[in-house]
Design an enzyme around this catalytic site. Structure first.
Site, mmCIF file in Angstrom:
data_model
loop_
_atom_site.group_PDB
_atom_site.id
_atom_site.type_symbol
_atom_site.label_atom_id
_atom_site.label_comp_id
_atom_site.label_asym_id
_atom_site.label_seq_id
_atom_site.Cartn_x
_atom_site.Cartn_y
_atom_site.Cartn_z
ATOM 1 N N TYR A 266 12.421 -22.029 -23.038
ATOM 2 C CA TYR A 266 11.900 -20.914 -23.294
ATOM 3 C C TYR A 266 10.177 -21.291 -23.019
ATOM 4 O O TYR A 266 9.824 -20.140 -22.507
ATOM 5 C CB TYR A 266 11.052 -20.877 -24.815
ATOM 6 C CG TYR A 266 10.492 -19.122 -25.237
ATOM 7 C CD1 TYR A 266 11.402 -17.874 -25.521
ATOM 8 C CD2 TYR A 266 9.396 -19.768 -25.825
ATOM 9 C CE1 TYR A 266 10.254 -17.021 -26.246
ATOM 10 C CE2 TYR A 266 8.621 -19.313 -26.288
ATOM 11 C CZ TYR A 266 9.598 -17.562 -26.934
ATOM 12 O OH TYR A 266 8.799 -16.621 -27.228
ATOM 13 N N PHE B 288 0.008 5.523 -5.616
ATOM 14 C CA PHE B 288 2.628 5.585 -6.429
ATOM 15 C C PHE B 288 2.363 5.612 -7.861
ATOM 16 O O PHE B 288 1.227 5.159 -8.371
ATOM 17 C CB PHE B 288 2.451 4.007 -6.075
ATOM 18 C CG PHE B 288 3.849 3.919 -6.290
ATOM 19 C CD1 PHE B 288 4.971 4.768 -5.235
ATOM 20 C CD2 PHE B 288 4.401 3.530 -7.352
ATOM 21 C CE1 PHE B 288 5.937 4.406 -5.666
ATOM 22 C CE2 PHE B 288 6.104 3.192 -8.125
ATOM 23 C CZ PHE B 288 6.854 4.070 -6.824
ATOM 24 N N THR B 289 3.209 6.800 -7.801
ATOM 25 C CA THR B 289 3.733 7.241 -9.527
ATOM 26 C C THR B 289 3.399 6.461 -10.815
ATOM 27 O O THR B 289 2.192 6.803 -11.315
ATOM 28 C CB THR B 289 5.273 7.656 -9.183
ATOM 29 O OG1 THR B 289 5.384 6.005 -9.295
ATOM 30 C CG2 THR B 289 5.498 8.679 -8.923
ATOM 31 N N ASP C 42 -0.629 -3.644 -3.501
ATOM 32 C CA ASP C 42 -0.073 -3.995 -4.171
ATOM 33 C C ASP C 42 1.238 -3.835 -3.461
ATOM 34 O O ASP C 42 1.636 -3.677 -1.790
ATOM 35 C CB ASP C 42 0.507 -2.123 -4.329
ATOM 36 C CG ASP C 42 2.024 -1.380 -4.567
ATOM 37 O OD1 ASP C 42 3.111 -2.552 -4.951
ATOM 38 O OD2 ASP C 42 2.475 -0.378 -5.086
ATOM 39 N N LYS D 136 12.549 -4.814 -4.563
ATOM 40 C CA LYS D 136 12.352 -4.055 -3.320
ATOM 41 C C LYS D 136 12.081 -5.907 -2.032
ATOM 42 O O LYS D 136 13.189 -6.135 -2.256
ATOM 43 C CB LYS D 136 11.204 -3.166 -3.067
ATOM 44 C CG LYS D 136 11.010 -2.286 -3.626
ATOM 45 C CD LYS D 136 10.727 -2.129 -4.587
ATOM 46 C CE LYS D 136 10.247 -0.170 -5.377
ATOM 47 N NZ LYS D 136 9.774 -0.353 -6.664
ATOM 48 N N ARG E 73 10.559 13.534 -2.870
ATOM 49 C CA ARG E 73 8.791 13.640 -3.036
ATOM 50 C C ARG E 73 8.048 14.082 -2.676
ATOM 51 O O ARG E 73 7.705 14.270 -1.647
ATOM 52 C CB ARG E 73 8.867 11.723 -2.399
ATOM 53 C CG ARG E 73 10.092 10.783 -2.893
ATOM 54 C CD ARG E 73 7.939 10.133 -4.420
ATOM 55 N NE ARG E 73 9.034 9.510 -4.613
ATOM 56 C CZ ARG E 73 8.785 9.348 -6.169
ATOM 57 N NH1 ARG E 73 8.748 10.221 -6.642
ATOM 58 N NH2 ARG E 73 9.073 7.640 -6.606
ATOM 59 N N PHE F 77 9.299 14.099 -13.158
ATOM 60 C CA PHE F 77 10.509 13.600 -11.766
ATOM 61 C C PHE F 77 11.491 13.332 -11.977
ATOM 62 O O PHE F 77 13.085 13.418 -11.892
ATOM 63 C CB PHE F 77 9.776 13.204 -10.370
ATOM 64 C CG PHE F 77 9.447 11.849 -10.264
ATOM 65 C CD1 PHE F 77 7.586 11.680 -10.977
ATOM 66 C CD2 PHE F 77 10.133 10.748 -10.375
ATOM 67 C CE1 PHE F 77 7.849 10.590 -11.064
ATOM 68 C CE2 PHE F 77 9.757 9.270 -10.693
ATOM 69 C CZ PHE F 77 8.564 9.232 -10.275
HETATM 70 C C1 LIG Z 1 8.626 0.078 -6.960
HETATM 71 C C2 LIG Z 1 7.321 -0.134 -6.984
HETATM 72 C C3 LIG Z 1 5.926 0.058 -7.622
HETATM 73 C C4 LIG Z 1 6.737 -0.613 -9.372
HETATM 74 O O1 LIG Z 1 7.330 -1.135 -9.390
HETATM 75 P P1 LIG Z 1 8.942 -1.425 -10.199
HETATM 76 O O2 LIG Z 1 9.242 -2.730 -9.721
HETATM 77 O O3 LIG Z 1 9.625 -0.700 -10.065
HETATM 78 O O4 LIG Z 1 8.090 -1.729 -11.556
HETATM 79 C C5 LIG Z 1 4.648 -0.306 -7.712
HETATM 80 N N1 LIG Z 1 4.483 -0.011 -6.140
HETATM 81 C C6 LIG Z 1 5.191 0.891 -5.582
HETATM 82 C C7 LIG Z 1 4.712 1.006 -3.965
HETATM 83 C C8 LIG Z 1 6.435 0.907 -5.471
HETATM 84 O O5 LIG Z 1 7.976 1.476 -4.781
#
Ligand SMILES: *Cc1c(COP(=O)(O)O)cnc(C)c1O
Length: 462
Positions: free
Chosen positions: A72, A124-125, A215, A258, A382, A449
């Site tokens: 933990y 970004f969303t 980001d 990613k 998109r 979406f």
């Molecule tokens: C996927 C993504 C995020 C958010 O990350 P999650 O792991 O899905 O929460 C933020 N910015 C960009 C550019 C992304 O592609």
């Protein structure tokens, strides 16, 4: 240098793909409300919905899972992850989170005050949603070329420094808690930012006391584009390029799903000790202890390994070239796609592809649905659906770009799969005037979406 590059790995375990008939796909599409997010993955043949959390892990990552320390507090696996981030990205402090948006939530809460402005190179969303939840207004400061899907700018993710400077003049640096810089820019088509632009942005911001937060979700892909396109970097290892990039920021949010080559995970990193101290307290409320942040020990161990594998030059070269291999086939066949080809995806230009549809008939959504019906390939809209509605007027936000994203998971599909995708897109392009538009029959209030449902508008196609 036209030598072919094959996948720099061999296959140790396989997953069988199901191939449905046309009638079965049609049924699945109706059940899913013409929204590719609502399809069952077992009904999909080649899944290009997203590159998020869909990577194949290596044998060493699977082995790392077994080394996971599930203590933990003070887990060995946390220290593995922390040192991988420090070594590869170069930041001083790391806060683990369950995924990228967990880090965005923490960063937004820690730095934004009601009435602030957060400039960024295209939104970004989830990033923008967290900024807005905390009372900020997002301001797009990307170069104009990014909004033109045909413009062959090598670094279409760049910040327009004059836009940024005039925002600073207009609202004052005190109202700008940080600049949110995506490297690469997902919504512009996976387009990179140049090293020079990162350096210039950082210097401009710092001359006003504003910090720069990356980001970093696809930062390794960005580093590879710098190696290919920016003079002075051709002979540098991607790992060194990445370190220099990160030196032009004060921290980052990261979606491990990613460029860290794992299925779940993320982190917030920073150099500022005071911010770190506050983040260590906040993370406990939302994610978990600062030594796991919503991840299991094994997740952290696998991510640490993935962070090192991602900066292997052979890996990243093939990654970028596979995306380009698909995109080039479409270009050669005259299919309109976003140029230049980006780092993680090929984006179909749905406005050009389906010129007979109005934006209110959701051309990108309609094209993604048609592609699934044609071949079982799943892509993502998109465009106007993803852009949501204006907070004040309630009108649709109307992005210039109306795109279908064919997102390539990392190390999952072979170049043969890319051929199948190309064939389907090309055959659809040849009968494009048969594709009809859609109407939205259910609209969720936020991030619509994901769950919106559609039905065809029969009169809109021919
Ligand atoms: C996927 C993504 C995020 C958010 O990350 P999650 O792991 O899905 O929460 C933020 N910015 C960009 C550019 C992304 O592609």
């Amino acid at each position: 240098m036209n030598k072919r590059v094959a996948e720099p790995y061999k296959i140790k375990s396989v997953e069988t793909l199901k191939m449905l008939s046309y009638e079965e796909r049609e049924r699945a599409l109706i059940l899913g409300g013409y929204n590719t997010f609502l399809l069952r993955s077992e009904d999909v043949y080649i899944d290009l919905l997203t590159d998020s959390g869909t990577s194949a892990m290596s044998d060493l990552q699977w082995a790392a899972l077994m080394r996971g320390d599930e203590a933990y507090a003070g887990s060995k696996s946390w220290f593995s992850l922390e040192s991988a981030v420090r070594e590869v990205y170069g930041y001083r402090f790391v806060i683990p989170t369950h995924q990228g948006r967990g880090a965005e939530n923490l960063l937004s809460q820690l730095k934004i005050h009601q009435g602030d402005f957060v400039p960024g190179n295209m939104y970004f969303t989830t990033t923008r949603a967290h900024q807005e939840l905390n009372g900020a207004t997002f301001v797009d400061v990307i170069i104009d070329e990014a909004h033109d899907p045909t413009h062959e700018h090598p670094f279409k993710g760049n910040v327009d420094l004059s836009k940024l400077e005039s925002l600073i003049q207009r609202v004052g640096p005190d109202k700008i808690p940080y600049v949110s810089l995506a490297v690469t820019v997902n919504l512009a088509g996976g387009q990179p930012v140049s090293m020079k632009n990162m350096r210039d942005t950082y210097e401009l911001c710092h001359s006003h006391g504003i910090s720069v937060m990356f980001d970093a979700t696809r930062c390794v892909e960005n580093a590879y584009f710098i190696k290919e396109r920016e003079s002075g970097y051709a002979d540098k290892p991607v790992k060194d390029i990445l370190q220099e990039m990160m030196s032009y920021s004060d921290g980052c949010t990261m979606s491990g799903k990613k460029d860290c080559l794992v299925n779940i995970g993320g982190f917030l990193a920073m150099n500022d000790e005071d911010l770190y101290t506050r983040a260590r307290e906040l993370v406990v409320l939302y994610e978990g202890m600062p030594s796991y942040g919503g991840m299991a020990g094994r997740d952290m161990e696998a991510m640490a390994q993935g962070i090192y594998e991602a900066v292997d030059d052979n890996y990243i070269r093939h990654r970028i070239q596979q995306v380009r291999y698909l995109g080039q086939q479409l270009i050669d066949a005259g299919v309109p796609i976003v140029r230049p080809i980006g780092g993680h995806a090929v984006f179909l230009d749905a406005r050009q592809f389906l010129p007979h549809l109005r934006q209110d008939e959701f051309p990108a959504q309609a094209l993604a649905a048609a592609l699934y019906l044609d071949s079982g390939v799943r892509a993502m809209e998109r465009g106007i659906v993803s852009a949501g509605r204006n907070k004040v007027t309630g009108e649709h936000n109307r992005p210039k770009l109306e795109l279908v994203r064919l997102t390539i998971p990392r190390r999952v599909y072979t170049d043969n799969h890319m051929d199948v995708v190309a064939d389907s897109v090309i055959s659809l392009y040849e009968k494009r005037d048969t594709v009809s538009g859609l109407e939205m029959v259910y609209e969720p209030p936020t991030l619509r979406f994901f769950n919106a449902r559609f039905a065809p508008v029969p009169s809109s196609g021919k």
